[in-house]
Enzyme design. Structure first.
Site, PDB file in Angstrom:
ATOM      1  N   GLU A 199       8.030   5.779   9.207  1.00  0.00           N
ATOM      2  CA  GLU A 199       8.757   4.520   9.363  1.00  0.00           C
ATOM      3  C   GLU A 199      10.271   4.697   9.481  1.00  0.00           C
ATOM      4  O   GLU A 199      11.033   4.210   8.633  1.00  0.00           O
ATOM      5  CB  GLU A 199       8.419   3.573   8.211  1.00  0.00           C
ATOM      6  CG  GLU A 199       6.948   3.217   8.154  1.00  0.00           C
ATOM      7  CD  GLU A 199       6.633   2.123   7.142  1.00  0.00           C
ATOM      8  OE1 GLU A 199       7.577   1.635   6.476  1.00  0.00           O
ATOM      9  OE2 GLU A 199       5.454   1.748   7.019  1.00  0.00           O
ATOM     10  N   GLU A 415      -1.220   3.747   8.244  1.00  0.00           N
ATOM     11  CA  GLU A 415      -1.207   2.925   7.033  1.00  0.00           C
ATOM     12  C   GLU A 415      -1.739   1.544   7.363  1.00  0.00           C
ATOM     13  O   GLU A 415      -1.390   0.969   8.394  1.00  0.00           O
ATOM     14  CB  GLU A 415       0.203   2.773   6.434  1.00  0.00           C
ATOM     15  CG  GLU A 415       0.761   4.013   5.775  1.00  0.00           C
ATOM     16  CD  GLU A 415       2.140   3.777   5.175  1.00  0.00           C
ATOM     17  OE1 GLU A 415       2.452   2.606   4.837  1.00  0.00           O
ATOM     18  OE2 GLU A 415       2.901   4.743   5.046  1.00  0.00           O
ATOM     19  N   TRP A 465      -3.847   2.448   3.043  1.00  0.00           N
ATOM     20  CA  TRP A 465      -2.820   2.540   2.011  1.00  0.00           C
ATOM     21  C   TRP A 465      -3.283   1.676   0.846  1.00  0.00           C
ATOM     22  O   TRP A 465      -3.323   0.470   0.975  1.00  0.00           O
ATOM     23  CB  TRP A 465      -1.459   2.053   2.522  1.00  0.00           C
ATOM     24  CG  TRP A 465      -0.406   2.327   1.488  1.00  0.00           C
ATOM     25  CD1 TRP A 465      -0.064   1.538   0.432  1.00  0.00           C
ATOM     26  CD2 TRP A 465       0.385   3.509   1.376  1.00  0.00           C
ATOM     27  NE1 TRP A 465       0.888   2.141  -0.330  1.00  0.00           N
ATOM     28  CE2 TRP A 465       1.185   3.367   0.230  1.00  0.00           C
ATOM     29  CE3 TRP A 465       0.495   4.689   2.112  1.00  0.00           C
ATOM     30  CZ2 TRP A 465       2.085   4.337  -0.191  1.00  0.00           C
ATOM     31  CZ3 TRP A 465       1.389   5.648   1.709  1.00  0.00           C
ATOM     32  CH2 TRP A 465       2.176   5.467   0.565  1.00  0.00           C
TER      33      TRP A 465
END
EC number: 3.2.1.21
Length: 510
Positions: A199, A415, A465
């Site tokens: 990210e 995720e 996640w």
């Protein structure tokens, strides 16, 4: 999780709207989803990060990171906690690997702590760090679990921040390359899937625009929240250096290691899906613009050699430029796209100057406002986090967007998940009843399967996640994303109902 508080640049808007949110119980239903709903070889796993999981921050030569300093700064973490112990996976990794194996998971995505390998960011290698990750990788493979390794999940060695302000200086490109190559040399004979960055958009925006992540730099609201930083320039500089860092490392890997190790390198991009607030042309364009300032900002250079034209026109001279040589290095350097997707927002056009004057940041540059409500109604059921609304259809829409914009790239969902609150008033028995989570995964996976089977999207894996409840960045221990409940008094793991749901899914064959 990867993004803890990704929408906090709009926190004032969200807090106003939060009281209007509604929730409902979800039933534990599989809806006929099985392994056969996905192609042969499709990978199922769970995801984690070193700082959120490992603990042992002062053991075996590990150096301090920017998150160690940030978490120990008063007022930065909502529950005043830190990750000095986290969920203690540094000492409990064999136990956790057995939990994965018991579920039937194929893979485990984890990150390497840079400061365990190089305590000072550069210089002498810490052999104890190499030894630890060798043990972890070997233990995974012994149980038939494939390692997917993230090289950078936000925990920059503090020494590099002190030395030259970390990602703001181009020296970071060289130091990151040395670190990455050291990992290729030490682990590449067994690790075939590398994620260079988790990210990068969240890093740029949360750490250098809103200042709510380490190292906590910003200039919004006249430096009310941060002492140092420039929210109008620094996010773009950091992003540029991360993109060049990936390209540099990819070039090194392809020239020196690809032939013998046969691995692949990608990036995990955080992607909120944006729906237009209305059918107006202005709002439709605003939703496109919001996506270009999110995924396009970081993905376009790898496929087209430059940032989106919208960004070039709106950000102007504050947006760094690639030289011809750099553009050639970046373009095509991505073997796969990792997508971290959790939620969806409505987006509307905002050409007013209020946000620009108050913030003068990347949000102001987009000239959009994104919120989870329209006409007083939420876009979906809300999880615990104020930014996480459950909109499963967006998984399929997003996969098709990626397929169409980037010419059907290889994708892994690196995720996806939802959280419950960490309340002292909820009994352990009730905390394990996470039917809402099983429905979340079922519904998002169903839409993912449809995007592959019916739409031709090239998606090859899905990582939930997360395996365990863990320390969720600025949210501390207030947010529980795990399939396994962790008692933070003794770090004992307890399976939630979602564990059995995944066991059933992964054991199914028809």
């Amino acid at each position: 999780m990867g993004n803890g508080g990704r929408c906090m640049v709009e926190v004032v808007i969200l807090l106003v709207l939060m009281a209007m949110s509604q929730g409902c119980d979800a039933q534990n239903t599989t809806g006929g989803l099985t392994r056969k709903s996905f192609p042969n070889g499709f990978v199922f796993g769970t995801a984690s990060s070193a700082y959120q999981y490992e603990g042992a921050v002062k053991e075996d030569g590990r150096g301090p990171t920017i998150w160690d300093k940030f978490a120990h700064t008063f007022g930065k973490i909502i529950d005043f906690s830190n990750a000095d112990v986290a969920v203690d996976q540094y000492h409990r990794f064999e136990e956790d690997i057995q939990l994965m194996a018991d579920m039937g998971m194929d893979a485990y995505r984890f990150s390497i702590s840079w400061s365990r390998i190089f305590p000072n960011g550069t210089g002498e290698v810490n052999q104890a760090g190499i030894d630890h990750y060798n043990k972890l990788i070997n233990a995974l493979l012994a149980k038939g679990i494939e390692p997917y390794v993230t090289l950078y999940h936000w925990d920059l060695p503090q020494a590099l921040e002190d030395k030259y302000t970390g990602w703001l200086d181009r020296q970071i490109i060289n130091d990151y390359a040395v670190y990455a190559e050291t990992c290729f040399q030490a682990f590449g004979d067994r690790v075939k899937h590398w994620i260079t960055f988790n990210e990068p958009h969240t890093v740029a925006v949360q750490a250098y625009d809103s200042g709510m992540h380490a190292p906590g730099r910003c200039s919004v609201l006249l430096h009310l929240y941060c002492k140092k930083g420039n929210s109008g320039t620094e996010p773009y500089i950091v992003a540029h250096n991360m993109i060049l860092s990936h390209a540099t490392v990819s070039d090194i890997y392809r020239k020196k290691y690809k032939a013998s190790q046969n691995g692949e390198l990608g990036i995990s991009f955080d992607v909120i899906w944006y729906e237009p607030m209305s059918n107006s042309t202005a709002d439709i364009e605003a939703a496109k613009r919001a996506q270009e300032f999110q995924l396009g900002w970081f993905a376009d250079p790898f496929f087209f050699g430059d940032y989106p034209a919208t960004m070039r026109s709106r950000v102007g001279s504050r947006l760094p430029k690639f030289t011809e040589k750099e553009a050639a290095l970046v373009n095509g350097s991505l073997d796969f796209m990792g997508i971290n997707h959790y939620t969806t927002f409505y987006t509307k056009d905002d050409q007013s100057t209020v946000i620009e004057k108050l913030l003068n940041n990347t949000l102001a540059d987009t000239a959009t406002i994104s919120v989870p409500f329209r006409n007083g109604q939420p876009i979906g059921d809300r999880a615990n986090s104020i930014w996480l609304y459950i909109v499963p259809r967006s998984m399929r829409i997003l996969m098709n967007y990626v397929k169409d914009r980037y010419n059907k790239p290889t994708v892994y969902i690196t995720e996806n998940g939802m959280d419950d609150g960490n309340s002292p008033f909820i009994s352990l028995k009730n905390a394990l009843k996470d039917d809402k989570r099983t429905k979340y995964h079922n519904d998002y996976l169903t839409n993912l399967a449809d995007s592959i089977r019916e739409d031709g999207c090239d998606v090859r894996g899905y990582f939930a996640w997360s395996l365990l409840d863990n320390w969720e960045w600025a949210a501390g221990y207030t947010s529980r994303f795990g399939l396994y409940y962790v008692d933070y008094k003794n770090r004992k793991r307890y399976p939630k109902n979602s564990v059995q749901w995944f066991k059933n899914l992964l054991a199914s064959s028809s």
